[in-house]
Write an enzyme that holds these catalytic residues in place. Sequence first.
Site, PDB file in Angstrom:
ATOM      1  N   ASP A 145       0.833  -1.200   0.000  1.00  0.00           N
ATOM      2  CA  ASP A 145       0.000   0.000   0.000  1.00  0.00           C
ATOM      3  C   ASP A 145       0.869   1.252   0.000  1.00  0.00           C
ATOM      4  O   ASP A 145       2.076   1.210   0.298  1.00  0.00           O
ATOM      5  CB  ASP A 145      -0.910  -0.014   1.237  1.00  0.00           C
TER       6      ASP A 145
ATOM      7  N   ASP B  74     -10.366   1.358  -3.390  1.00  0.00           N
ATOM      8  CA  ASP B  74     -10.762   0.939  -2.043  1.00  0.00           C
ATOM      9  C   ASP B  74     -12.265   0.723  -1.946  1.00  0.00           C
ATOM     10  O   ASP B  74     -12.756   0.235  -0.926  1.00  0.00           O
ATOM     11  CB  ASP B  74     -10.348   2.000  -1.012  1.00  0.00           C
TER      12      ASP B  74
END
Length: 734
Positions: free
Chosen positions: A455, A519
């Site tokens: 990430d 997301d």
Amino acid sequence: MDPLHLRSAGTSLVISFNSGEAEVIHWGADLGSELPDLSILTETITNSAVDVNVPTGLLPQASSGWRGRAALRGHRIADGVSGLDFSVRLRTVRATVNGNAAAIVQHDADAGVTVESTLALHEGGLLELHHAVTNTGTTPFQLDELATVLPVAPDAVELLDLTGRWCRERHPQRRPIQQGTWVRTGRHGRTGHDSSLLFAAGTAGFGNRRGRVWATHLAWSGNHEQFADALANGRTMIGGSELLGPAEVVLEPGASYTTPKLFAAYSDRGLDGISEAFYSWFRSRPHHVLPAAGGGKPRPVVLNTWEAVYFDHNLDTLIELADSAADLGVERFVLDDGWFRGRRDDTAGLGDWFVDETMWPDGLTPLIDAVTSRGMEFGLWVEPEMINLNSDVARAHPDWIVGPAAVSHKDGGRLPLTWRHQHVIDLVNPEAWQYVFDRIDALLRDNRISYLKWDQNRDLTEHGHAGRPSVHGQTLAAYRLFDELRKAHPGVEIESCSSGGARVDLGILEHTDRIWASDCNDALERQTIQRWTGVVVPPELVGGHIGPTTSHTTARTHDLSFRAITALFGHFGMEWDVREVQGAEREELKRFIALYKEHRGLIHSGRMVRADVPDDSLMLHGVVAGAAGSGASVASVASGTTAALFAVVSTRTSFAELLGRVALPGLEASRRYRVEAIFPAPGDADYAHTFTQIQPPAWLASGAEASGRFLAEVGLPMPSLNPEHALVLKVTAL
């Protein structure tokens, strides 16, 4: 010097040297093997203009009379005087061709600047282009920009690019091409949620399968610009460049700078032809993650733990989750954020890449053993480019935190504003880079980890090293970090995640194995996000997961079938506490996972097709057997094999009472096929919710048989789908 002519898959690139510089005569439809004398293209010289023809240069330059954006901007610095040699006059000194690849060297001896352009027209028609500038002078040369551009034909009158935000990435916007420059600027220090994955110019009304399209993509994960430059003389250029900060790149004598690669595709069959060119290139790469149909490892069914447990890492709970996942047929179990020292929420711990002994007294081994003993791979979430102030490494090395000043914040330097309570670790600093490498390397050596969810959760605002802008250096250092870890651990796959979809580009995909598109797992939002991600990136590289019944990010509720069908056309997985899935819904989920496994070889190797449906409440897309780049018709398939899978998707209510006949494009025209609706099926928990009708079309119950030509030109009447529901159609060759 003879003209250069590269040809492949219906595309030609022609470069002439008659003007003394490299001039792009044509990029577009294939011109055949023979070219005329290109002097016939000498143009009129108009009133109130320079007294020579202005070439459409591979490197447009003001010294040739170009009044648009010059490709090379910079100046020499000598004896404390800045601004010298601000305008170059590059002329071709060498051009070499090797098959469908070429190298062109242009030089300005007076300015002390040389540019080498490298071009390759790949087998599927994708053009790859980059430049390298070298300072051949005796004093420093400050580079401000080196752009990579290509001309489009005069009938390209519309421009399509993409924009977005967190949880709504890659949404299209269109505008007419008018005189002037349309610029899309990314100053995020990463690609950005609003970045345009595609910059496409096309004929009026071009669509999925109609019209001529010229499209570019800049393969770079840092600051950048993409633009269309339409001049008063009727010429239009599209392209892009790295966006450099003040004095970010100063070339000492003999030093060079290489641009990001520009990838470009031409299609006379709309955007689907653009996708074919990109997919063909991706799938021809030696390191590409191969689908099952290619003889390689199939893309495993993934379970990510984030929306199941968040930061609540309890071994017993996670083993229960692993049991439930294995029962469903999951093949890869990924432990998300919260496993390392001090990480109880998102305010602390980033940078301390040690397993938290208080939470995991025996390390990750008990969980890894539980996962692997159940036949699943183990994956782990990391965010190595970031750092929390509340971390051991920040307290020990405050000088490793990126800031705008030449001194660390401990010594009075100012830090950028926090973003999700975090800062950026300075990978341009060799000691910081080595620390990050050593920690992730140790994790991979000490644990049986098959997959890293990597990430990167913030923009790189005010990003500097030693008081100067350093996004350029940080981006290259991140690329090197990926490469060195992959070299040390060749069996480990890496996913590029960046607050979801903020680092999606071909630059990062040269160093990683898949991307996380967003997301947002809301299936309705994902329909658009994945559709426009997929215009460039093939589905086997795009993570698509089923989220909980009610979306974590939008609070919207969807049936399992809609969520599952949306996730099907990607690298399929789940981000959900699947222990809660019981009864008929669990059986439906098991059946769908089996359906994905049955067809993932097709989904991850076939041609993506998207219909131009007049009713904008309806989408129809699918995958047709036959390699990308194989042309307008599918390659012949054996009788009884699945030739295609299509998804019919209702995004909202329609103006019309009936959806009417919907075409199924991309099949072999003369071949006969059987079409069946296979999911949801009668008996599935969601079946009754999917339709709003008294009587369905006659073919829905028993299937339909017709030729590919009939299905493409006439189509089939579709059932009336409720809004935010979908149906999977299976097409079998007869």
